[in-house]
Write an enzyme that holds these catalytic residues in place. Structure first.
Site, PDB file in Angstrom:
ATOM      1  N   GLU A   1      26.439  -4.454 -16.773  1.00  0.00           N
ATOM      2  CA  GLU A   1      26.049  -4.458 -15.705  1.00  0.00           C
ATOM      3  C   GLU A   1      26.326  -5.463 -15.313  1.00  0.00           C
ATOM      4  O   GLU A   1      27.428  -5.728 -14.993  1.00  0.00           O
ATOM      5  CB  GLU A   1      24.541  -5.260 -16.549  1.00  0.00           C
ATOM      6  CG  GLU A   1      23.674  -3.995 -17.372  1.00  0.00           C
ATOM      7  CD  GLU A   1      22.112  -4.511 -18.008  1.00  0.00           C
ATOM      8  OE1 GLU A   1      22.704  -5.953 -17.877  1.00  0.00           O
ATOM      9  OE2 GLU A   1      21.394  -3.762 -18.178  1.00  0.00           O
TER      10      GLU A   1
ATOM     11  N   LYS B   1      19.851  13.111  -8.558  1.00  0.00           N
ATOM     12  CA  LYS B   1      21.077  12.766  -8.435  1.00  0.00           C
ATOM     13  C   LYS B   1      21.797  11.424  -9.385  1.00  0.00           C
ATOM     14  O   LYS B   1      22.884  12.114  -9.555  1.00  0.00           O
ATOM     15  CB  LYS B   1      20.865  11.791  -7.072  1.00  0.00           C
ATOM     16  CG  LYS B   1      20.436  10.539  -6.951  1.00  0.00           C
ATOM     17  CD  LYS B   1      20.047   9.211  -5.995  1.00  0.00           C
ATOM     18  CE  LYS B   1      18.899   8.628  -5.976  1.00  0.00           C
ATOM     19  NZ  LYS B   1      17.538   8.684  -5.787  1.00  0.00           N
TER      20      LYS B   1
ATOM     21  N   ALA C   1      14.268   9.096  -3.832  1.00  0.00           N
ATOM     22  CA  ALA C   1      14.032   8.720  -5.795  1.00  0.00           C
ATOM     23  C   ALA C   1      13.429   9.522  -6.065  1.00  0.00           C
ATOM     24  O   ALA C   1      12.661  10.882  -5.678  1.00  0.00           O
ATOM     25  CB  ALA C   1      12.719   8.249  -5.053  1.00  0.00           C
TER      26      ALA C   1
ATOM     27  N   SER D   1      15.209  12.715  -6.916  1.00  0.00           N
ATOM     28  CA  SER D   1      15.881  13.895  -6.278  1.00  0.00           C
ATOM     29  C   SER D   1      16.819  14.565  -7.110  1.00  0.00           C
ATOM     30  O   SER D   1      17.072  15.904  -7.486  1.00  0.00           O
ATOM     31  CB  SER D   1      16.450  13.840  -5.174  1.00  0.00           C
ATOM     32  OG  SER D   1      17.417  12.755  -5.513  1.00  0.00           O
TER      33      SER D   1
ATOM     34  N   GLU E   1      25.624   3.268 -10.290  1.00  0.00           N
ATOM     35  CA  GLU E   1      24.510   3.884 -10.164  1.00  0.00           C
ATOM     36  C   GLU E   1      23.117   2.034 -10.454  1.00  0.00           C
ATOM     37  O   GLU E   1      23.249   1.059 -11.019  1.00  0.00           O
ATOM     38  CB  GLU E   1      23.550   3.927 -11.903  1.00  0.00           C
ATOM     39  CG  GLU E   1      21.835   4.566 -11.761  1.00  0.00           C
ATOM     40  CD  GLU E   1      22.196   5.792 -10.849  1.00  0.00           C
ATOM     41  OE1 GLU E   1      20.727   5.817 -10.136  1.00  0.00           O
ATOM     42  OE2 GLU E   1      22.565   7.297 -11.479  1.00  0.00           O
TER      43      GLU E   1
ATOM     44  N   HIS F   1      16.947   6.275 -17.951  1.00  0.00           N
ATOM     45  CA  HIS F   1      18.772   6.415 -17.417  1.00  0.00           C
ATOM     46  C   HIS F   1      19.192   6.461 -18.781  1.00  0.00           C
ATOM     47  O   HIS F   1      20.140   7.215 -19.370  1.00  0.00           O
ATOM     48  CB  HIS F   1      19.260   5.613 -16.470  1.00  0.00           C
ATOM     49  CG  HIS F   1      18.378   5.977 -15.437  1.00  0.00           C
ATOM     50  ND1 HIS F   1      19.794   7.158 -14.451  1.00  0.00           N
ATOM     51  CD2 HIS F   1      17.567   5.605 -14.352  1.00  0.00           C
ATOM     52  CE1 HIS F   1      19.012   6.709 -13.049  1.00  0.00           C
ATOM     53  NE2 HIS F   1      17.573   6.406 -12.925  1.00  0.00           N
TER      54      HIS F   1
ATOM     55  N   ALA G   1      25.662  -0.526 -14.054  1.00  0.00           N
ATOM     56  CA  ALA G   1      23.835  -0.910 -13.812  1.00  0.00           C
ATOM     57  C   ALA G   1      23.662  -1.164 -12.898  1.00  0.00           C
ATOM     58  O   ALA G   1      23.880  -2.809 -12.966  1.00  0.00           O
ATOM     59  CB  ALA G   1      23.655  -0.520 -15.117  1.00  0.00           C
TER      60      ALA G   1
END
Length: 176
Positions: free
Chosen positions: A62, A13, A9, A11, A82, A49, A33
């Site tokens: 989504e 990425k 979490a 990080s 993601e 995001h 998403a």
């Protein structure tokens, strides 16, 4: 091309994934998403995001489960998925979910996405090193995510982990 990025979490990425996809793909970028917008925390993460992606030329779709059946409006040069951890949780724990088929369903979805683009970047979670005890349901989730991460890393042209914002290549570093 398939690129897999993992990390804990916060990080970095997601930022790495966006940078990598944008470096490989000039046009027709899709952000796919998987986080269902439940509650204020989820809404805040989604907004963050979206703000990160602003001005980078991403369309957004989504898909919370059933990735293999996703009908996209066109073929994309690049897709950023993601993230795998949310998708797995949705497949395992949502009402009427087919938990016993989650692993195969997600791999079939990744295969489907690869036919929809030239470059697919998958963001996933590193949740295996905290050493805490969990209930059986959570252990099942962790094991399934580990299997998915391993299967995708084997398929991938490049794979890396983001550690405190530093990208550590495991495979195909020249593509990162």
């Amino acid at each position: 091309m398939l690129i897999v990025l993992s990390g804990g979490a916060a990080s970095g990425k997601s930022a790495h994934a966006e940078r990598i996809l944008c470096s490989h793909v000039r046009e027709a970028r899709l952000y796919l998403a998987t986080m269902e917008p439940y509650g204020a925390d989820a809404a805040a993460r989604i907004a963050r995001h979206r703000a990160f992606r602003a001005g980078k030329g991403f369309e957004t779709e989504e898909c919370f489960r059933g990735l293999a059946g996703l009908a996209l409006p066109k073929r994309y040069d690049g897709i950023l998925l993601e993230d795998l951890g949310n998708l797995l949780a949705n497949e395992l724990f949502a009402p009427y979910a087919a938990a016993e088929r989650a692993f195969d369903s997600i791999l079939a979805g990744i295969t489907h996405l690869q036919t929809c683009c030239e470059t697919l970047v998958v963001v996933t979670n590193e949740v295996f090193s905290d050493g805490l005890p969990y209930d059986a349901e959570t252990v099942g989730y962790i094991r399934t995510l580990a299997r998915l991460n391993a299967a995708l890393a084997m398929r991938a042209d490049a794979a890396a982990e983001s550690v405190c914002g530093i990208l550590v290549p495991a495979k195909g570093g020249e593509l990162l």
